[in-house]
Design an enzyme around this catalytic site. Sequence first.
Site, short mmCIF file in Angstrom:
data_model
loop_
_atom_site.label_atom_id
_atom_site.label_comp_id
_atom_site.label_asym_id
_atom_site.label_seq_id
_atom_site.Cartn_x
_atom_site.Cartn_y
_atom_site.Cartn_z
N SER A 67 0.79 -1.24 0.00
CA SER A 67 0.00 0.00 0.00
C SER A 67 0.82 1.28 0.00
O SER A 67 0.29 2.33 -0.36
CB SER A 67 -0.86 0.04 1.26
OG SER A 67 -2.20 -0.08 0.95
N LYS A 85 0.85 3.52 -2.93
CA LYS A 85 -0.31 4.33 -3.34
C LYS A 85 0.00 5.82 -3.34
O LYS A 85 -0.50 6.57 -4.16
CB LYS A 85 -1.49 4.04 -2.40
CG LYS A 85 -2.05 2.63 -2.53
CD LYS A 85 -3.04 2.34 -1.42
CE LYS A 85 -3.61 0.92 -1.53
NZ LYS A 85 -4.42 0.56 -0.35
N TYR A 126 -1.92 -2.07 -10.87
CA TYR A 126 -2.04 -1.87 -9.42
C TYR A 126 -1.33 -3.01 -8.66
O TYR A 126 -0.55 -2.77 -7.72
CB TYR A 126 -3.52 -1.79 -9.03
CG TYR A 126 -3.72 -1.81 -7.53
CD1 TYR A 126 -3.40 -0.70 -6.75
CD2 TYR A 126 -4.20 -2.96 -6.88
CE1 TYR A 126 -3.55 -0.73 -5.36
CE2 TYR A 126 -4.36 -2.99 -5.50
CZ TYR A 126 -4.03 -1.89 -4.76
OH TYR A 126 -4.17 -1.92 -3.38
N TYR A 130 -4.56 3.56 7.51
CA TYR A 130 -5.77 2.73 7.55
C TYR A 130 -6.79 3.37 8.50
O TYR A 130 -6.83 4.58 8.64
CB TYR A 130 -5.44 1.29 7.95
CG TYR A 130 -4.47 0.62 7.01
CD1 TYR A 130 -4.75 0.50 5.66
CD2 TYR A 130 -3.26 0.12 7.47
CE1 TYR A 130 -3.86 -0.12 4.79
CE2 TYR A 130 -2.36 -0.51 6.61
CZ TYR A 130 -2.67 -0.62 5.27
OH TYR A 130 -1.79 -1.23 4.42
N VAL A 134 0.54 -3.59 4.20
CA VAL A 134 0.30 -4.86 4.88
C VAL A 134 1.53 -5.77 4.93
O VAL A 134 1.54 -6.74 5.68
CB VAL A 134 -0.88 -5.65 4.24
CG1 VAL A 134 -2.20 -4.97 4.52
CG2 VAL A 134 -0.66 -5.89 2.76
N1 LIG Z 1 -1.87 -5.13 -2.59
C1 LIG Z 1 -2.59 -5.01 -1.35
C2 LIG Z 1 -2.18 -3.76 -0.66
C3 LIG Z 1 -2.86 -3.62 0.67
C4 LIG Z 1 -2.13 -2.82 1.68
O1 LIG Z 1 -0.90 -2.87 1.79
O2 LIG Z 1 -2.85 -2.13 2.40
C5 LIG Z 1 -4.09 -5.04 -1.57
O3 LIG Z 1 -4.57 -4.46 -2.47
O4 LIG Z 1 -4.81 -5.65 -0.85
#
Ligand SMILES: N[C@@H](CCC(=O)O)C(=O)O
Length: 316
Positions: free
Chosen positions: A63, A66, A189, A241, A259
């Site tokens: 994540s 992002k 993604y 989060y 995560v």
């Molecule tokens: N690739 C993970 C990233 C989630 C994360 O790190 O919060 C997903 O889309 O679930």
Amino acid sequence: MSELQAFLEKLHHTYAAMEQGEVAAYIPELSKANPDWFGISVVTTDGQAFNVGDTEQKFTIQSISKLFSYGLALEDHGREILLKKVGVEPTGDPFNSMIRLDEGSHRPYNPMINAGAIATTSLLKGDGPTDKLNRLLKMLERYTGHDVFIDMPTFISERATGHRNRAMAHLMLNFGMIDKDIDAALDLYFQQCAVMVTCQDLATMAATLANHGQNPITQTRAVNEDYVRDILSVMYTCGMYNRAGEWAYRVGVPAKSGVSGGILAVIPGKAGIATFSPPIDDNGNSVRGLRVFEALSKKYNLHMFDLSMGRCIFCI
Ligand SMILES: N[C@@H](CCC(=O)O)C(=O)O
């Protein structure tokens, strides 16, 4: 040894023994991480680096990617066009929730939750999938200062099991919020999430944002300075989060976690800080990382709204 290095070593020693949290397993490949991996890195805007523990261990960025793809989308489209497609409101919901997609404007709430991140990545410019991926990798390389690569097993693992993300993309397509080529958007993604980094890399990437978008080690510009404030704003309100509010209250700096166990935080004008430790809590944040950042913020008065004397003494 500097006072900061000594304090980082003390924190590492204190929290290495923690046993709370679980290594993420919903992407099968992530479950192979060693729960004992633990690193802390600081890079200052004048190019000094401080490291302790497993700061050279590679892991997938997940994540944390992002915020960087959001920066590239801002460069590609500008603030106002992007705002029409992806909002900047925190949700208080889990990162993979799609409840709010089905209400109101159908616009994903922010680029740090999965729906908003998939929509953001779908907007990246490029002449087909290879060009888009190369632009994304080159952008990340400006932040790290070296070549970056995708971990194929993690990419394939998420592509094969990421049904929830696929469902979100279909829902956004249904509402006309995303271009019809959702398979290409999802692949990009999943690829951006599977880029390999180290804890040192994350601290350098954060220091680049702290340094107005210019990498303090290579002096390369990674992102247009005008958009650093946009990236940091959404990190501050949405980056941790559904603990973003408590993080803002306790730690008080823009940050993003993933995560796979990484957390990076930006001390504007001063430094980038990163931790890496795979066991995460129910929200998705690294349990050792949370403790380290709370301790660092307290010791060095890092909170943005702490206006007392001696703020951020370690990075001057
Ligand atoms: N690739 C993970 C990233 C989630 C994360 O790190 O919060 C997903 O889309 O679930």
